[in-house]
Scaffold this motif. Structure first.
Motif, mmCIF file in Angstrom:
data_model
loop_
_atom_site.group_PDB
_atom_site.id
_atom_site.type_symbol
_atom_site.label_atom_id
_atom_site.label_comp_id
_atom_site.label_asym_id
_atom_site.label_seq_id
_atom_site.Cartn_x
_atom_site.Cartn_y
_atom_site.Cartn_z
ATOM 1 N N MET A 1 0.851 -1.270 -0.093
ATOM 2 C CA MET A 1 0.034 -0.044 -0.018
ATOM 3 C C MET A 1 1.012 1.384 0.113
ATOM 4 S SD MET A 1 -2.995 -1.090 -0.258
ATOM 5 C CE MET A 1 -4.106 0.478 0.037
ATOM 6 N N GLN A 2 2.064 1.171 0.690
ATOM 7 C CA GLN A 2 2.828 2.272 0.594
ATOM 8 C C GLN A 2 3.405 2.730 -0.804
ATOM 9 O OE1 GLN A 2 6.103 1.646 3.108
ATOM 10 N NE2 GLN A 2 5.099 1.389 4.962
ATOM 11 N N GLU A 56 5.936 -12.682 22.618
ATOM 12 C CA GLU A 56 6.198 -13.238 21.070
ATOM 13 C C GLU A 56 6.350 -12.191 19.944
ATOM 14 O OE1 GLU A 56 4.115 -16.988 20.311
ATOM 15 O OE2 GLU A 56 2.877 -16.274 21.860
ATOM 16 N N ILE A 57 5.994 -10.953 20.675
ATOM 17 C CA ILE A 57 6.096 -9.771 19.510
ATOM 18 C C ILE A 57 7.526 -9.636 19.121
ATOM 19 C CG2 ILE A 57 5.562 -7.280 19.297
ATOM 20 C CD1 ILE A 57 3.118 -7.666 20.655
ATOM 21 N N ASP A 58 7.899 -9.200 17.934
ATOM 22 C CA ASP A 58 9.133 -8.660 17.429
ATOM 23 C C ASP A 58 9.059 -7.012 17.768
ATOM 24 O OD1 ASP A 58 11.400 -7.865 16.334
ATOM 25 O OD2 ASP A 58 11.445 -9.014 14.705
ATOM 26 N N TYR A 59 9.514 -6.774 18.906
ATOM 27 C CA TYR A 59 9.390 -5.142 19.422
ATOM 28 C C TYR A 59 10.461 -4.435 18.592
ATOM 29 C CZ TYR A 59 6.444 -6.396 22.912
ATOM 30 O OH TYR A 59 5.249 -7.108 23.721
ATOM 31 N N GLN A 60 11.421 -4.826 18.016
ATOM 32 C CA GLN A 60 12.479 -4.224 17.195
ATOM 33 C C GLN A 60 11.716 -3.884 15.793
ATOM 34 O OE1 GLN A 60 16.808 -5.183 17.219
ATOM 35 N NE2 GLN A 60 16.162 -7.006 18.363
ATOM 36 N N GLN A 61 10.834 -4.934 15.363
ATOM 37 C CA GLN A 61 10.128 -4.759 14.145
ATOM 38 C C GLN A 61 9.265 -3.583 14.282
ATOM 39 O OE1 GLN A 61 10.806 -5.831 11.203
ATOM 40 N NE2 GLN A 61 9.298 -4.028 10.484
ATOM 41 N N LEU A 62 8.363 -3.600 15.399
ATOM 42 C CA LEU A 62 7.448 -2.397 16.129
ATOM 43 C C LEU A 62 8.154 -1.181 16.095
ATOM 44 C CD1 LEU A 62 4.897 -1.499 17.254
ATOM 45 C CD2 LEU A 62 5.749 -1.898 19.645
ATOM 46 N N ILE A 63 9.478 -0.932 16.503
ATOM 47 C CA ILE A 63 10.220 0.208 16.204
ATOM 48 C C ILE A 63 10.249 0.856 14.795
ATOM 49 C CG2 ILE A 63 12.315 1.394 16.544
ATOM 50 C CD1 ILE A 63 10.550 0.938 19.328
ATOM 51 N N VAL A 64 10.578 -0.264 14.076
ATOM 52 C CA VAL A 64 10.900 0.188 12.605
ATOM 53 C C VAL A 64 9.447 0.234 12.002
ATOM 54 C CG1 VAL A 64 11.477 -0.873 10.270
ATOM 55 C CG2 VAL A 64 12.750 -1.400 12.407
ATOM 56 N N ASP A 65 8.452 -0.261 12.342
ATOM 57 C CA ASP A 65 6.834 -0.174 11.908
ATOM 58 C C ASP A 65 6.651 1.371 12.197
ATOM 59 O OD1 ASP A 65 7.380 -2.450 10.694
ATOM 60 O OD2 ASP A 65 5.600 -3.433 11.878
ATOM 61 N N GLU A 68 8.465 3.697 10.172
ATOM 62 C CA GLU A 68 8.004 3.902 8.763
ATOM 63 C C GLU A 68 6.747 4.649 8.732
ATOM 64 O OE1 GLU A 68 8.637 2.820 5.769
ATOM 65 O OE2 GLU A 68 10.806 1.319 6.380
ATOM 66 N N HIS A 69 5.828 4.671 9.783
ATOM 67 C CA HIS A 69 4.645 5.154 9.902
ATOM 68 C C HIS A 69 4.724 6.707 9.985
ATOM 69 C CE1 HIS A 69 0.356 5.630 11.019
ATOM 70 N NE2 HIS A 69 0.643 6.477 11.999
ATOM 71 N N LEU A 70 5.804 7.086 10.443
ATOM 72 C CA LEU A 70 6.117 8.521 10.622
ATOM 73 C C LEU A 70 6.751 8.809 9.496
ATOM 74 C CD1 LEU A 70 7.460 8.977 14.026
ATOM 75 C CD2 LEU A 70 4.943 9.246 13.421
ATOM 76 N N ASP A 71 7.575 8.218 8.655
ATOM 77 C CA ASP A 71 8.431 8.725 7.532
ATOM 78 C C ASP A 71 8.612 7.533 6.510
ATOM 79 O OD1 ASP A 71 10.313 9.895 6.213
ATOM 80 O OD2 ASP A 71 12.123 9.559 7.405
ATOM 81 N N THR A 245 -1.922 1.562 17.758
ATOM 82 C CA THR A 245 -2.546 0.941 16.582
ATOM 83 C C THR A 245 -1.406 0.159 15.985
ATOM 84 O OG1 THR A 245 -4.231 2.477 15.998
ATOM 85 C CG2 THR A 245 -3.276 1.532 14.216
ATOM 86 N N LYS A 246 -0.110 0.511 15.885
ATOM 87 C CA LYS A 246 0.913 -0.192 15.381
ATOM 88 C C LYS A 246 1.091 -1.268 16.074
ATOM 89 C CE LYS A 246 2.370 0.565 12.166
ATOM 90 N NZ LYS A 246 1.958 0.299 10.947
ATOM 91 N N LEU A 247 1.130 -1.166 17.387
ATOM 92 C CA LEU A 247 1.279 -2.480 18.462
ATOM 93 C C LEU A 247 0.322 -3.399 18.044
ATOM 94 C CD1 LEU A 247 2.476 -3.841 20.902
ATOM 95 C CD2 LEU A 247 1.033 -2.368 22.396
ATOM 96 N N ALA A 248 -1.029 -3.000 18.069
ATOM 97 C CA ALA A 248 -2.148 -3.873 17.790
ATOM 98 C C ALA A 248 -1.946 -4.554 16.392
ATOM 99 C CB ALA A 248 -3.559 -3.166 17.634
ATOM 100 N N GLN A 249 -1.291 -3.909 15.223
ATOM 101 C CA GLN A 249 -1.242 -4.399 14.057
ATOM 102 C C GLN A 249 0.213 -5.254 13.883
ATOM 103 O OE1 GLN A 249 -1.157 -0.873 11.672
ATOM 104 N NE2 GLN A 249 -3.431 -0.850 11.349
#
Length: 818
Positions: A1-2, A56-65, A68-71, A245-249
């Motif tokens: 979508m991006q 089980e969440i990949d929190y490093q990926q959460l930071i990247v996501d 990306e959401h901002l920039d 929202t990014k956390l939930a996604q």
């Protein structure tokens, strides 16, 4: 979508999230935020279908996501930011922050973004004040899947230089092309042959060119200045909403967190109703502009407002006016909406004339978004020596009553009324158009399905514990027993896939359209916060325990918040399965008859989203064909789809409109897949005029074909009251408009190549036309079968009569032989 966003939205709009932009926020998680973090954790951990724990969440990926959401254009952050924040915030995210209901990392990252934006604005001011070379060969990359953030400030400057040169060219193009077109026409020049610097000087005098360049610089600068001014209006709650929202996604793309403002918009979308003045608003250079007035709404009935007027101030009842110039549309809308029958006062700057600002008093009313409701038309087609009426029902969503509008209309009720009106006009077949239907209320989808079948299973719902709930249509009545087709596209999602899949499974309808639908086979449920203990009761046995446990549990719960629109957690709680046990997740519903579409080029499928849930299959139910005879409606007989597809295939290979469609898709695909935009002005102009030569040919062909459209008769959903001079409600004039929501600022193609002619194209719906033809073929086949049955019955009757006569004739039991 991006990828789509990068191609369609200029950078100044890209930096807007939820209609908002960013500002310095307080680095503090408030008690309300902590409570909502806790509630969201409970919801995703205890209610989400995939049963994934927070560990089980990949929190490093959460930071990247979140970065990306901002920039996502990769212009502000640096590679070093990603490395540092993944280590500082990603690794300890759960233990150091989420376990304490803290979202400090979100505020820190956001404030860094705001600081970089402030620094970049200063750089932009300097850059735009210096000479700019628009004849240097260079390109802006628009689709580099592997591009990450710049490593250095110098690399970021290079990216910004390209971005701003592109924006300047895009701003210049409308006036520049008018000048070029006029000069070329006067000199009889073929611009598609190419434009170089020498020819450009001949077509546009240096003084005019410099004026256009200066104006473009100023417009670009003004855009970024407005954007930065709005940064200061951001609220910490919006950063909070985006991060949760990014956390939930991380669980799936459809789970999210909604603030009270967002939950209000969500309720409006479900019910198709809101309380306000009835005006579509947009932003124009920092001013709130009235784009259009909703028919029969308070603003229109006041006779004091007109499209093009600017709202510069808003006051409540006898309160002081709030200056809204430069404010975000979401904030202005919040001021304009209110309680039903309450007064709002608007300070208006008229669009026409030299009038002074005026004050307009308007009483807020409940407004039905009529353009979002079901609509219908009848198309008249000749097939052979027959003239037929085909009914088409367009259903944009499965809407119904909500807590905001408990008495609003429903999709099933409106479709049923339209079917009655179509039958009164003697239509012989009906097409249910779900191409723009992204889903809605499950109950409404079941009821709409039930209008075309008798009682039966429509969809299975599997919860996180593996329990199944079979959702059935219990109404034995059938509103339409004739031939039925469902028109779908890649945009048909969720509940619309349930309807299409169930009708296809029961052999009740032929599905026509894109190769398959979107592929969203998950179900979401909204949980107002604070979350209740009852929300975790999912089995039938647990639900039965509720009354007995009510008193004990209520004593454990916090007092509910006194707010009309609470924050909401929207959680994926289950998966849909069609009656045969197949999931629509990822695969969607495949069309019986495929019609070429540009949608196959676009990344708009469920599989194009981040973290989609997998496809699977469960046990289905057997299809009992003997039920169809009892229900007395036509089942799609073996061989019918193949016969209809074969006849359609002949048309798709022979008709001019399909040749036009194939060439248009090819042309669009070539333009869409370009991964770079020329930053040399003459090269950009050459490409534009080369494209224009092709598009002009296609446009003429389309206009010719559009002149051969089938006769169309609108069908009125709601009759206007006696004495009402306004038009009755028919079809949707502008299905994409959002009432009281933000239109994209400076929305245009990334390279500024969309012309006014392209935007004003007349409607010409090849997919719908072919669906009508397919339906007419089906009707002819049904008539032949019916005539054959009649002839067979007549032959059987004649045979029976003959046998009866024969049995009544005298005969010799012992013939005499000579």
């Amino acid at each position: 979508m991006q990828r789509i966003l990068r191609k369609l939205i200029p950078i100044a709009s890209v930096l807007i999230l939820h209609g908002s932009v960013f500002a310095q926020v307080t680095l503090e998680t408030t008690p309300t935020m902590r409570s909502e973090v806790k509630d969201l954790k409970m919801a995703v951990n205890g209610l989400h279908f995939n049963r994934m724990s927070l560990d089980e969440i990949d929190y490093q990926q959460l930071i990247v996501d979140y970065m990306e959401h901002l920039d996502f254009a990769h212009l502000y952050f640096r590679i070093s930011d990603e490395i540092q924040w993944k280590a500082r915030f990603g690794l300890p995210m759960k233990n150091a922050y989420l376990d304490k209901n803290e979202i400090y990392p979100a505020f820190y990252i956001f404030n860094t973004f705001q600081q970089r934006a402030e620094e970049r604005l200063a750089w932009i001011r300097t850059f735009l004040s210096e000479p700019i070379n628009l004849e240097q060969e260079d390109y802006l990359i628009v689709d580099d899947k592997n591009e990450t953030w710049p490593a250095t400030e110098q690399e970021a400057d290079v990216r910004w230089t390209k971005q701003l040169k592109n924006e300047i060219i895009s701003q210049m193009l409308p006036d520049l092309r008018k000048k070029i077109d006029a000069s070329a026409k006067e000199k009889s020049l073929d611009l598609a042959a190419g434009i170089d610097a020498t020819l450009l000087e001949q077509l546009v005098d240096p003084e005019s060119f410099q004026t256009m360049l200066d104006d473009a610089r100023q417009k670009v600068l003004d855009r970024y200045e407005r954007w930065y001014n709005r940064i200061t209006e951001i609220r910490p709650s919006e950063v909070h909403e985006d991060f949760l929202t990014k956390l939930a996604q991380m669980y799936d793309p459809h789970s999210n967190f909604m603030s009270p403002d967002t939950s209000e918009d969500f309720g409006i979308a479900i019910s198709n109703e809101l309380i306000g003045i009835g005006a579509v608003l947009s932003d124009e250079n920092g001013y709130c502009k009235i784009q259009e007035l909703v028919e029969k709404g308070p603003a229109e009935k006041s006779k004091q407002l007109a499209p093009g007027d600017f709202i510069v101030g808003v006051a409540q009842e006898d309160g002081e006016f709030v200056d809204v110039v430069g404010k975000r549309l979401r904030d202005i809308v919040r001021l304009i909406r209110g309680e039903e029958s309450s007064l709002v006062r608007l300070k208006i700057k008229p669009a026409r004339g030299a009038e002074e600002e005026k004050i307009v008093d308007i009483i807020r009313e409940r407004i039905t978004l009529e353009e979002k409701l079901a609509s219908a038309e009848i198309q008249v087609i000749e097939n052979g020596d027959r003239q037929m009426k085909i009914g088409i029902i367009n259903l944009p969503s499965f809407y119904g009553p909500s807590h905001l509008a408990p008495d609003s209309s429903s999709a099933s009720g409106d479709v049923e009324r339209l079917i009655e009106k179509l039958q009164a006009q003697d239509v012989e077949g009906i097409i249910l158009d779900l191409r723009t239907n992204g889903g809605g209320l499950l109950d409404e989808a079941i009821k709409v399905t039930g209008l075309f079948i008798s009682q039966g299973s429509v969809v299975k719902l599997k919860d996180r514990r593996g329990n199944f709930e079979i959702n059935r249509d219990h109404n034995p009545n059938i509103s339409w027993r004739g031939p039925l087709a469902v028109l779908t596209s890649r945009y048909s999602a969720s509940a619309s896939e349930i309807v299409a899949g169930a009708l296809q499974y029961y052999k009740r309808a032929v599905v026509i359209g894109d190769i398959s639908t979107h592929g969203k086979g998950t179900v979401q449920k909204t949980y107002p916060l604070p979350i209740s203990e009852f929300d975790f009761f999912q089995t039938r046995e647990e639900i039965l325990l509720r009354p007995r446990m009510l008193q004990r549990i209520e004593s454990l719960l916090p007092a509910p918040r006194q707010t009309a629109n609470p924050s909401i957690a929207k959680i994926t709680i289950g998966k849909y399965y069609l009656p045969d046990g197949s999931s629509t997740q990822l695969k969607g519903v495949e069309s019986d008859i495929v019609i070429p579409s540009v949608n196959e080029i676009l990344p708009i499928k469920e599989s194009d989203l981040d973290n989609p849930m997998p496809w699977d299959v469960v046990d289905g139910q057997p299809l009992k064909e003997d039920l169809y005879a009892l229900d007395n409606y036509p089942m799609i007989l073996p061989g019918l789809v193949e016969m209809l597809d074969s006849q359609s295939a002949v048309r798709r290979s022979e008709l001019e409109e399909f040749q036009y469609l194939d060439e248009s898709i090819k042309f669009f695909s070539e333009r869409y897949n370009r991964d770079q935009i020329p930053l040399r002005l003459t090269e950009r102009l050459t490409r534009i005029y080369t494209d224009k030569e092709i598009s002009d040919v296609l446009e003429k062909r389309r206009d010719t074909l559009a002149g051969m459209a089938f006769e169309s008769i609108p069908v009125v959903l709601h009759e206007k009251p006696a004495g009402d001079e306004t038009a009755a409600i028919t079809s949707s004039p502008n299905a994409s408009d959002e009432l009281d929501l933000v239109f994209p600022d400076d929305a245009a193609s990334a390279d500024g190549e969309d012309t006014e002619e392209e935007k004003d194209r007349k409607p010409f719906d090849i997919q719908k036309r072919e669906a009508v033809r397919i339906m007419s073929d089906w009707i002819l086949i049904e008539n032949r079968i019916r005539e054959g049955d009649q002839q067979r019955q007549m032959a059987l009757a004649a045979l029976k009569e003959s046998m009866e006569k024969t049995s009544a004739m005298p005969h010799n039991e012992n013939p005499i032989r000579n």
